[in-house]
Design an enzyme around this catalytic site. Sequence first.
Site, PDB file in Angstrom:
ATOM      1  N   ASP A   1       2.603  16.581  12.595  1.00  0.00           N
ATOM      2  CA  ASP A   1       2.827  16.380  11.155  1.00  0.00           C
ATOM      3  C   ASP A   1       1.481  16.214  10.440  1.00  0.00           C
ATOM      4  OD1 ASP A   1       4.325  16.187   8.837  1.00  0.00           O
ATOM      5  OD2 ASP A   1       4.755  14.050   9.072  1.00  0.00           O
TER       6      ASP A   1
ATOM      7  N   LEU B   1       0.819  -1.220   0.000  1.00  0.00           N
ATOM      8  CA  LEU B   1       0.000   0.000   0.000  1.00  0.00           C
ATOM      9  C   LEU B   1       0.845   1.260   0.000  1.00  0.00           C
ATOM     10  CD1 LEU B   1      -2.710  -0.986   2.672  1.00  0.00           C
ATOM     11  CD2 LEU B   1      -2.998  -0.957   0.194  1.00  0.00           C
TER      12      LEU B   1
ATOM     13  N   THR C   1       9.674   5.583   6.207  1.00  0.00           N
ATOM     14  CA  THR C   1      11.095   5.653   6.550  1.00  0.00           C
ATOM     15  C   THR C   1      11.630   4.318   7.054  1.00  0.00           C
ATOM     16  OG1 THR C   1      10.616   7.909   7.262  1.00  0.00           O
ATOM     17  CG2 THR C   1      12.776   7.037   7.840  1.00  0.00           C
TER      18      THR C   1
ATOM     19  N   GLN D   1       5.074   3.044   1.402  1.00  0.00           N
ATOM     20  CA  GLN D   1       6.402   2.850   1.979  1.00  0.00           C
ATOM     21  C   GLN D   1       6.772   4.060   2.825  1.00  0.00           C
ATOM     22  OE1 GLN D   1       8.979   1.117  -0.793  1.00  0.00           O
ATOM     23  NE2 GLN D   1      10.788   1.140   0.510  1.00  0.00           N
TER      24      GLN D   1
END
Length: 457
Positions: free
Chosen positions: A137, A21, A25, A23
């Site tokens: 974030d 689904l 870190t 990628q």
Amino acid sequence: MSTMENTSNILMQKYELGRLLGQGTFGKVYYGRSTITNQSVALKVIDKDKVVKTGQADHIKREISVMRMVRHPHIIHLFEVMATKSKIYFVLEYAKGGELFRKVAKGKLKEEVAHKYFRQLINAVDFCHSRGVYHRDIKPENILLDENENLKVSDFGLSALAESKRRDGLLHTTCGTPAYVAPEVIQRKGYDGAKADIWSCGVVLFVLLAGHIPFHDSNLMEMYRKISKAEFTCPNWFPRAVQRLLSKMLDPNPDTRISIDKIKKCSWYRKGPYGRQKTHEGENKAVPPAVRNNSEQCNDNDGLAAEARKESVVPVSINAFDIISLSPGFNLCGFFEDSIEKREARFTSRQPASVIISKLEEIAKRLKLKIRKRAAGLLKLEGLKEGRKGILSIDAEIFEVTPLLHLVEVKKSNGDTLEYHKILKEDIRPALHDIVWVWQGDQQEQSQQLEQHQSES
């Protein structure tokens, strides 16, 4: 999904691993399916060696602890964490609709849709803040959509806990995505995590309605300058109410920046594009519909109470086996939930049921709670305003042990657990003081009182 793409693997004899689904870190996220319930999940696979080598073990532990703290309808749910010698597996709620970013990348959204997402985002962020968690974030790439087009905040990898603050009470780690980050974070000053999240939510609202970011420049330093001075222009199709709200959310001074409580009082937040106050479909499911405005609700409370009094309430009789099953020693909830999430409190009273009912009605009136009464000694107290997890609803059920002794169970049936505990501790318990014989859990006092009751019987 009937067939799994790529090579199908069974993980820990519990999950079937499917297509990739995304990628990140530290690893990859795959589609998965429970072999037991057939439920779709997202499996975040993290490489242990990579985490250890980069010194990010504490980072992963924090993400796990944060996600366990923030259980909310608009936050991605962490079901469980598993590990092998080389991998760590996060089993997460699967958001079939993918990233909100993909939707916005196609162009600006209709005002009604943007309003729905913004409300859900603010509810989720407010809930995080109530638990001492700051996301840090917030951006459309970290906001997912489920199959019903409801928003789910994800990726708590950069989140901070209240305990991370220094002695000055501020956070000091610079993180987040430049275009969405508050000026005080970029300037490497200490910052309030809640105020920084509010700025990011303001940028998200602008992006939803405009289809582009408010602070854009090919030169990163020039973009930082625009952010630090909050230099942005709202497109002419933005409603006046939205422009006013954005000017308060994107205030470069965190001390004067609007709070979430005040955002929730803004007319556009409450009423949306058509000027009607409503709860969006999919928001706070299983929440009883609220009356449209608070003044109507407050005035109606006496009427509800009067109507409720017309119904006869006869407490249910309970026997010794029922009492034993309710005792703390036989309560197995502790094995399955944290004490903070305990939903019920019990007390005994030597007052007649009618006195107990009158007292509960009096408390409900003072706290501006709606009263709904049903047969078999059950009173339902319901909040007038939507809380962090919908309308707070409290059940008070009266059981007759003997004609001279009643057991009353007070428990949360809907809403936010912290709000319930606060109202129970600060309002309900003190107000019940003159009719309570003993609260369950006050063990020493309870045993003395029971001995006294037996000697008097």
